[in-house]
Design an enzyme around this catalytic site. Structure first.
Site, PDB file in Angstrom:
ATOM      1  N   LYS A  28      39.359  32.954  34.673  1.00  0.00           N
ATOM      2  CA  LYS A  28      40.492  32.792  35.597  1.00  0.00           C
ATOM      3  C   LYS A  28      40.030  32.867  37.048  1.00  0.00           C
ATOM      4  CE  LYS A  28      44.070  35.810  35.334  1.00  0.00           C
ATOM      5  NZ  LYS A  28      44.346  36.458  36.635  1.00  0.00           N
ATOM      6  N   SER A  29      39.194  33.853  37.369  1.00  0.00           N
ATOM      7  CA  SER A  29      38.737  34.000  38.759  1.00  0.00           C
ATOM      8  C   SER A  29      38.019  32.738  39.234  1.00  0.00           C
ATOM      9  CB  SER A  29      37.774  35.175  38.868  1.00  0.00           C
ATOM     10  OG  SER A  29      38.443  36.380  38.610  1.00  0.00           O
ATOM     11  N   ARG A  33      39.057  29.686  42.148  1.00  0.00           N
ATOM     12  CA  ARG A  33      38.126  29.390  43.246  1.00  0.00           C
ATOM     13  C   ARG A  33      37.696  27.926  43.236  1.00  0.00           C
ATOM     14  NH1 ARG A  33      38.315  34.686  42.167  1.00  0.00           N
ATOM     15  NH2 ARG A  33      37.558  36.245  43.639  1.00  0.00           N
ATOM     16  N   SER A 174      37.770  45.595  46.192  1.00  0.00           N
ATOM     17  CA  SER A 174      38.628  44.458  45.830  1.00  0.00           C
ATOM     18  C   SER A 174      37.959  43.129  46.135  1.00  0.00           C
ATOM     19  CB  SER A 174      39.957  44.537  46.579  1.00  0.00           C
ATOM     20  OG  SER A 174      40.651  43.310  46.438  1.00  0.00           O
ATOM     21  N   GLN A 176      39.445  40.373  45.709  1.00  0.00           N
ATOM     22  CA  GLN A 176      40.454  39.509  46.327  1.00  0.00           C
ATOM     23  C   GLN A 176      40.453  39.684  47.835  1.00  0.00           C
ATOM     24  OE1 GLN A 176      44.146  40.367  44.316  1.00  0.00           O
ATOM     25  NE2 GLN A 176      43.479  39.377  42.424  1.00  0.00           N
ATOM     26  N   ASP A 328      39.934  44.988  34.960  1.00  0.00           N
ATOM     27  CA  ASP A 328      41.086  44.446  34.215  1.00  0.00           C
ATOM     28  C   ASP A 328      41.083  44.857  32.746  1.00  0.00           C
ATOM     29  OD1 ASP A 328      42.096  43.198  36.468  1.00  0.00           O
ATOM     30  OD2 ASP A 328      40.995  41.341  36.096  1.00  0.00           O
ATOM     31  N   ARG A 359      49.529  49.813  35.688  1.00  0.00           N
ATOM     32  CA  ARG A 359      48.909  49.790  34.357  1.00  0.00           C
ATOM     33  C   ARG A 359      48.612  51.178  33.807  1.00  0.00           C
ATOM     34  NH1 ARG A 359      45.135  44.350  35.065  1.00  0.00           N
ATOM     35  NH2 ARG A 359      46.849  42.945  34.512  1.00  0.00           N
TER      36      ARG A 359
HETATM   37  C1  S3P Z   1      40.220  39.203  40.869  1.00  0.00           C
HETATM   38  C2  S3P Z   1      39.929  40.446  41.366  1.00  0.00           C
HETATM   39  C3  S3P Z   1      40.492  41.681  40.808  1.00  0.00           C
HETATM   40  C4  S3P Z   1      41.075  41.486  39.430  1.00  0.00           C
HETATM   41  C5  S3P Z   1      41.899  40.236  39.337  1.00  0.00           C
HETATM   42  C6  S3P Z   1      41.089  39.006  39.696  1.00  0.00           C
HETATM   43  C7  S3P Z   1      39.625  38.026  41.529  1.00  0.00           C
HETATM   44  O1  S3P Z   1      41.522  42.131  41.663  1.00  0.00           O
HETATM   45  O2  S3P Z   1      41.855  42.599  39.055  1.00  0.00           O
HETATM   46  O3  S3P Z   1      42.410  40.075  38.019  1.00  0.00           O
HETATM   47  O4  S3P Z   1      39.665  36.914  40.937  1.00  0.00           O
HETATM   48  O5  S3P Z   1      39.102  38.166  42.625  1.00  0.00           O
HETATM   49  P1  S3P Z   1      41.211  43.060  42.950  1.00  0.00           P
HETATM   50  O6  S3P Z   1      40.443  42.281  43.918  1.00  0.00           O
HETATM   51  O7  S3P Z   1      42.581  43.438  43.468  1.00  0.00           O
HETATM   52  O8  S3P Z   1      40.466  44.232  42.404  1.00  0.00           O
END
Ligand code: S3P
Length: 448
Positions: A28-29, A33, A174, A176, A328, A359
């Site tokens: 997914k990540s 991107r 993080s 993200q 996760d 969670r």
């Molecule tokens: C992700 C980063 C994680 C993860 C999320 C996907 C990403 O979040 O929990 O499912 O794709 O960069 P955080 O950056 O808030 O830790």
């Protein structure tokens, strides 16, 4: 979109041995991107193995609103045609990010460097999640915001083509937030640097390099990492191959670990060491997971996994420094801990409270209903297992959280009494074929 849909309850019951091969969907990540960077690049990007979950479809819609052409070919390859870093169009609609925090936070950084406004909204889960963590560094770089909801969606990013490069030390681990800053840094003159004391997933850094950006990672004397991006690069469309998502793989893997007699295989699983902490942890607990055929797939390590039921696992203390590499996976690990022999202690989990749901709370409440003894702290969870599955026989509240729904459906495959979840529809955000794939292995999961 996820927020206009009726809930569908699912139930899982004690299952026979799970057997077969599992076709785990794309990461997914990396899927998010690939679309975002394809939008920013000049020319054509092709993506094989992309996840077609709802979260990624939200990113694709946003990329279209910002000027890219995003299409799927018959063979499943996606094609993104971008117009180059300087040629985004102002969106003519509100960007509805559904359930997806990754789409929201990364895109907030991406649009921060343009002289237009971008409005973001999302579902009942996403509108509760904190966005201040990306607004703060982006404001430092020169973006501003119209936000009437204390750093939560809906909000408007007022971008600026005169962003200043910055150096920002992440207050929370993080990927993200790191990615949002690096994406804004693409449009700032000079070097933008993010400092992270705990290594988080590095797909942004790796994939941006592939598109032609200069991204440097340096280990500092204190052990932290400094990630720097040089602004105004020429990004060029390229070919991306996405491995299967280790976070999605964790669900069938745990199902096989909990269901006597199971023997399953999963191919092409992403094994980036900033993502694969769950497998290390399960092996430490005694799981029989063979990692085979380790190789490199388009710049990311992948392997095939062979998982066999091996009796009850033993409780362990999960090292705190491993948390970001399996952030996760704590809901699904908690299901293993609930069936293990002895106590499993998990610490440093504050971030779990601001995911798709709280969670820590959802896992603790759900497991208690299933008959598990545990203690929840502010940022910790201690689970006492009896060396056999708990009683089960509960209905679990999932609070629009795909990973809570999948975790408890898997627990129900092992408990004497069935476990149901109030809503399985959010599973489509990350693993649309979860139920058919699990039932093909033999799992007794059905609509209630
Ligand atoms: C992700 C980063 C994680 C993860 C999320 C996907 C990403 O979040 O929990 O499912 O794709 O960069 P955080 O950056 O808030 O830790």
């Amino acid at each position: 979109m996820t927020h206009h849909r009726d809930a569908i309850s699912y139930i899982s019951g004690k299952s026979p041995a799970l057997r077969g091969d599992v076709d785990v969907p794309g990461d997914k990540s990396m899927s998010h991107r690939s679309i975002m960077f394809g939008l920013l690049a000049e020319g054509k990007t092709t993506v094989k193995g992309i996840l077609t979950g709802e979260d990624v479809l939200c990113t694709a819609d946003a990329a279209r609103a910002l000027g890219a052409e995003v299409t799927a070919q018959e063979d499943g390859t996606w094609v993104i045609k971008g117009n180059g870093l300087t040629n985004l169009t102002a969106p003519d609609r509100v960007l509805d990010m559904g359930n997806s925090g990754t789409s929201t936070r990364l895109l907030m950084g991406l649009v921060a460097g343009y002289d237009f406004n971008t409005s973001f909204t999302g579902d009942a889960s996403l509108t509760k999640r904190p966005m201040g963590r990306v607004m703060k560094p982006l404001a430092q770089m020169g973006a501003s915001f119209i936000d009437k909801n204390e750093g939560r969606l809906p909000l408007i990013v007022q971008g600026s083509s005169a962003l200043r490069p910055t150096t920002y030390e992440l207050p929370v681990a993080s990927a993200q937030v790191k990615s949002a800053i690096l994406l804004a840094g693409l449009n700032a003159d000079g070097k933008t640097t993010v400092i992270e004391s705990k290594p988080t997933r590095d797909h942004t850094e790796n994939m941006l390099r592939h598109f032609g950006a200069t991204v440097e990672t340096e280990r500092l004397e204190n052990g932290a990492y400094a990630i720097s991006i040089t602004g105004k690069p020429a990004l060029t469309g390229c070919d991306i191959v996405i491995p299967a998502d280790p976070s999605s793989a964790a669900f069938p893997v745990v199902a096989a670990i909990l269901t006597p007699g199971s023997d399953i295989r999963l191919d092409n699983i992403g094994m980036n060491d900033r993502r694969a902490g769950i497998f290390t942890t399960l092996i430490e607990m005694g799981a029989d997971i063979t990692i085979e055929n380790e190789r490199d797939m388009a710049g990311e390590p992948v392997a095939d996994l062979h998982v066999r039921y091996n009796g009850p696992l033993k409780g362990i203390d999960v090292p705190a420094d491993r948390v970001p590499s399996m952030i996760d996976e704590f809901p699904v690990l908690s299901m293993v801990a609930a069936c293990a022999d002895g106590t499993t202690r998990m610490t440093d989990l504050a971030e779990l409270r601001v995911k798709e749901s709280d969670r820590l709370l959802m896992v603790a409440e759900g497991l208690k209903k299933c008959g598990v003894s545990l203690e929840m702290g502010e940022d910790s969870l201690t689970i006492h297992g009896n060396g056999k599955p708990p009683a089960g026989g509960a209905e679990i509240e999932t609070a629009l959280d795909h990973r809570i729904a999948m975790s408890f459906l898997i627990l129900g495959c092992a408990t004497d009494n069935p476990v149901s979840v109030d809503d399985g529809t959010p599973i489509a955000t990350s693993f649309p074929r979860f139920i058919p794939l699990m039932t093909a292995l033999g799992a007794k999961i059905e609509k209630r």
